[in-house]
Design a protein around this motif. Structure first.
Motif, PDB file in Angstrom:
ATOM      1  N   UNK A 165       0.808  -1.177   0.041  1.00 61.54           N
ATOM      2  CA  UNK A 165      -0.088  -0.139   0.047  1.00 61.54           C
ATOM      3  C   UNK A 165       0.915   1.126  -0.134  1.00 61.54           C
ATOM      4  N   UNK A 166       2.169   1.191   0.143  1.00 62.99           N
ATOM      5  CA  UNK A 166       3.010   2.371  -0.081  1.00 62.99           C
ATOM      6  C   UNK A 166       2.868   2.992  -1.454  1.00 62.99           C
ATOM      7  N   UNK A 167       2.821   4.295  -1.243  1.00 66.91           N
ATOM      8  CA  UNK A 167       2.902   4.927  -2.813  1.00 66.91           C
ATOM      9  C   UNK A 167       4.204   4.677  -3.480  1.00 66.91           C
ATOM     10  N   UNK A 168       4.238   4.752  -4.659  1.00 73.83           N
ATOM     11  CA  UNK A 168       5.352   4.610  -5.581  1.00 73.83           C
ATOM     12  C   UNK A 168       6.805   5.500  -5.215  1.00 73.83           C
ATOM     13  N   UNK A 169       6.475   6.632  -4.873  1.00 75.70           N
ATOM     14  CA  UNK A 169       7.924   7.165  -4.528  1.00 75.70           C
ATOM     15  C   UNK A 169       8.332   6.501  -3.316  1.00 75.70           C
ATOM     16  N   UNK A 170       7.620   6.004  -2.408  1.00 76.52           N
ATOM     17  CA  UNK A 170       8.412   5.597  -1.089  1.00 76.52           C
ATOM     18  C   UNK A 170       8.138   3.931  -0.996  1.00 76.52           C
ATOM     19  N   UNK A 171       7.716   3.252  -1.885  1.00 74.57           N
ATOM     20  CA  UNK A 171       7.790   1.831  -2.301  1.00 74.57           C
ATOM     21  C   UNK A 171       9.242   1.328  -1.855  1.00 74.57           C
ATOM     22  N   UNK A 172      10.029   1.606  -2.248  1.00 76.19           N
ATOM     23  CA  UNK A 172      11.724   1.193  -2.122  1.00 76.19           C
ATOM     24  C   UNK A 172      12.163   1.667  -0.961  1.00 76.19           C
ATOM     25  N   UNK A 173      11.650   2.692  -0.051  1.00 79.33           N
ATOM     26  CA  UNK A 173      12.222   3.075   1.082  1.00 79.33           C
ATOM     27  C   UNK A 173      12.554   2.407   2.180  1.00 79.33           C
ATOM     28  N   UNK A 174      13.243   2.271   2.829  1.00 75.78           N
ATOM     29  CA  UNK A 174      13.394   1.458   4.050  1.00 75.78           C
ATOM     30  C   UNK A 174      12.877   2.351   5.298  1.00 75.78           C
ATOM     31  N   UNK A 175      13.017   3.849   5.220  1.00 80.01           N
ATOM     32  CA  UNK A 175      12.818   4.605   6.171  1.00 80.01           C
ATOM     33  C   UNK A 175      12.046   5.683   5.539  1.00 80.01           C
ATOM     34  N   UNK A 176      11.032   6.225   6.193  1.00 80.94           N
ATOM     35  CA  UNK A 176      10.276   7.345   5.733  1.00 80.94           C
ATOM     36  C   UNK A 176      11.304   8.720   5.605  1.00 80.94           C
ATOM     37  N   UNK A 177      11.412   9.413   4.503  1.00 77.36           N
ATOM     38  CA  UNK A 177      12.194  10.553   4.434  1.00 77.36           C
ATOM     39  C   UNK A 177      11.409  11.929   5.240  1.00 77.36           C
ATOM     40  N   UNK A 178      11.514  12.029   6.196  1.00 75.09           N
ATOM     41  CA  UNK A 178      10.963  13.005   7.220  1.00 75.09           C
ATOM     42  C   UNK A 178      11.817  14.087   7.880  1.00 75.09           C
ATOM     43  N   UNK A 179      11.579  15.191   7.713  1.00 74.56           N
ATOM     44  CA  UNK A 179      12.446  16.111   8.525  1.00 74.56           C
ATOM     45  C   UNK A 179      11.743  17.393   9.283  1.00 74.56           C
ATOM     46  N   UNK A 180      12.310  18.018   9.867  1.00 72.79           N
ATOM     47  CA  UNK A 180      11.822  19.117  10.526  1.00 72.79           C
ATOM     48  C   UNK A 180      12.507  20.452  10.010  1.00 72.79           C
ATOM     49  N   UNK A 181      11.748  21.273   9.702  1.00 74.55           N
ATOM     50  CA  UNK A 181      12.599  22.709   9.305  1.00 74.55           C
ATOM     51  C   UNK A 181      11.924  23.823  10.028  1.00 74.55           C
ATOM     52  N   UNK A 182      12.705  24.679  10.430  1.00 69.93           N
ATOM     53  CA  UNK A 182      12.372  25.986  11.173  1.00 69.93           C
ATOM     54  C   UNK A 182      12.375  27.050  10.151  1.00 69.93           C
ATOM     55  N   UNK A 183      11.108  28.037  10.058  1.00 72.78           N
ATOM     56  CA  UNK A 183      11.143  28.986   9.228  1.00 72.78           C
ATOM     57  C   UNK A 183      10.334  29.694  10.025  1.00 72.78           C
ATOM     58  N   UNK A 184      10.891  30.955  10.825  1.00 70.70           N
ATOM     59  CA  UNK A 184      10.131  31.702  11.731  1.00 70.70           C
ATOM     60  C   UNK A 184       8.743  32.099  11.511  1.00 70.70           C
ATOM     61  N   UNK A 185       7.695  31.803  12.129  1.00 65.52           N
ATOM     62  CA  UNK A 185       7.678  31.383  13.545  1.00 65.52           C
ATOM     63  C   UNK A 185       7.237  29.830  13.883  1.00 65.52           C
ATOM     64  N   UNK A 186       7.560  29.164  12.756  1.00 63.78           N
ATOM     65  CA  UNK A 186       6.935  27.775  13.084  1.00 63.78           C
ATOM     66  C   UNK A 186       8.071  26.857  12.574  1.00 63.78           C
ATOM     67  N   UNK A 187       7.857  25.435  13.017  1.00 67.56           N
ATOM     68  CA  UNK A 187       8.678  24.407  12.545  1.00 67.56           C
ATOM     69  C   UNK A 187       7.624  23.591  11.549  1.00 67.56           C
ATOM     70  N   UNK A 188       8.193  23.050  10.532  1.00 63.89           N
ATOM     71  CA  UNK A 188       7.574  22.575   9.443  1.00 63.89           C
ATOM     72  C   UNK A 188       7.905  21.133   9.381  1.00 63.89           C
ATOM     73  N   UNK A 189       7.006  20.216   9.326  1.00 63.64           N
ATOM     74  CA  UNK A 189       7.474  18.804   9.587  1.00 63.64           C
ATOM     75  C   UNK A 189       7.164  18.340   7.977  1.00 63.64           C
ATOM     76  N   UNK A 190       8.177  17.739   7.164  1.00 66.61           N
ATOM     77  CA  UNK A 190       7.816  17.437   5.825  1.00 66.61           C
ATOM     78  C   UNK A 190       8.449  16.114   5.451  1.00 66.61           C
TER      79      UNK A 190
END
Length: 151
Positions: free
Chosen positions: A91-116
């Motif tokens: 059920x994993x979408x195609x771009x993530x089908x071969x990934x072992x781990x989810x490519x997720x990170x946190x970015x700070x851009x004032x005044x919020x943290x963005x989880x992407x």
């Protein structure tokens, strides 16, 4: 009294006319300076080569949360990783089908943290991931990012 009023009105009219003329001149100069100049074939090929090498690259992310505190951003990362780990491989979408781990990170851009989640090279790939994430992260959306070219 009428002549004084008439004189004042005429002065105002001249001032407005002068301002209109100045604005028209500014607009005209702006249009002229923005008009592309004709290039010879040699200049055109050099310009196209420069555009290709200097063109910024666009990437796409799926932004799943926007939060004001780092601890909330860290919880969102944990939630996203748990979602990915619980998702059957079929059920994993195609771009993530071969990934072992989810490519997720946190970015700070004032005044919020963005989880992407990402990056993805195309909007279509990001859209596939967005569709899969929407049920658990209803506020998720696609975020475009321009990556500066390396020196």
């Amino acid at each position: 009294m009428k002549s004084k009023h008439r004189t004042v009105m005429m002065q105002r009219h001249r001032q407005r006319s002068g301002l209109r003329s100045a604005l028209c001149l500014i607009l005209l100069l702006g249009v002229v300076s923005c008009t592309p100049q004709l290039l010879s074939d040699g200049d055109r090929s050099r310009t196209e080569d420069a555009r290709e090498s200097d063109a910024p690259r666009r990437t796409f992310h799926v932004q799943i949360r926007t939060v004001g505190e780092k601890s909330a951003a860290d919880r969102a990362v944990s939630d996203a990783v748990a979602w990915f780990d619980a998702l059957p491989e079929a059920e994993r979408p195609e771009p993530l089908s071969a990934a072992r781990e989810l490519p997720v990170d946190v970015r700070w851009k004032a005044p919020f943290y963005r989880v992407r989640v990402g990056p993805f090279s195309s909007r279509e790939a990001a859209s596939a991931v967005l569709r899969a994430l929407k049920s658990d992260f209803p506020e998720a959306f696609i975020a475009r990012e321009v990556v500066a070219s390396a020196l």
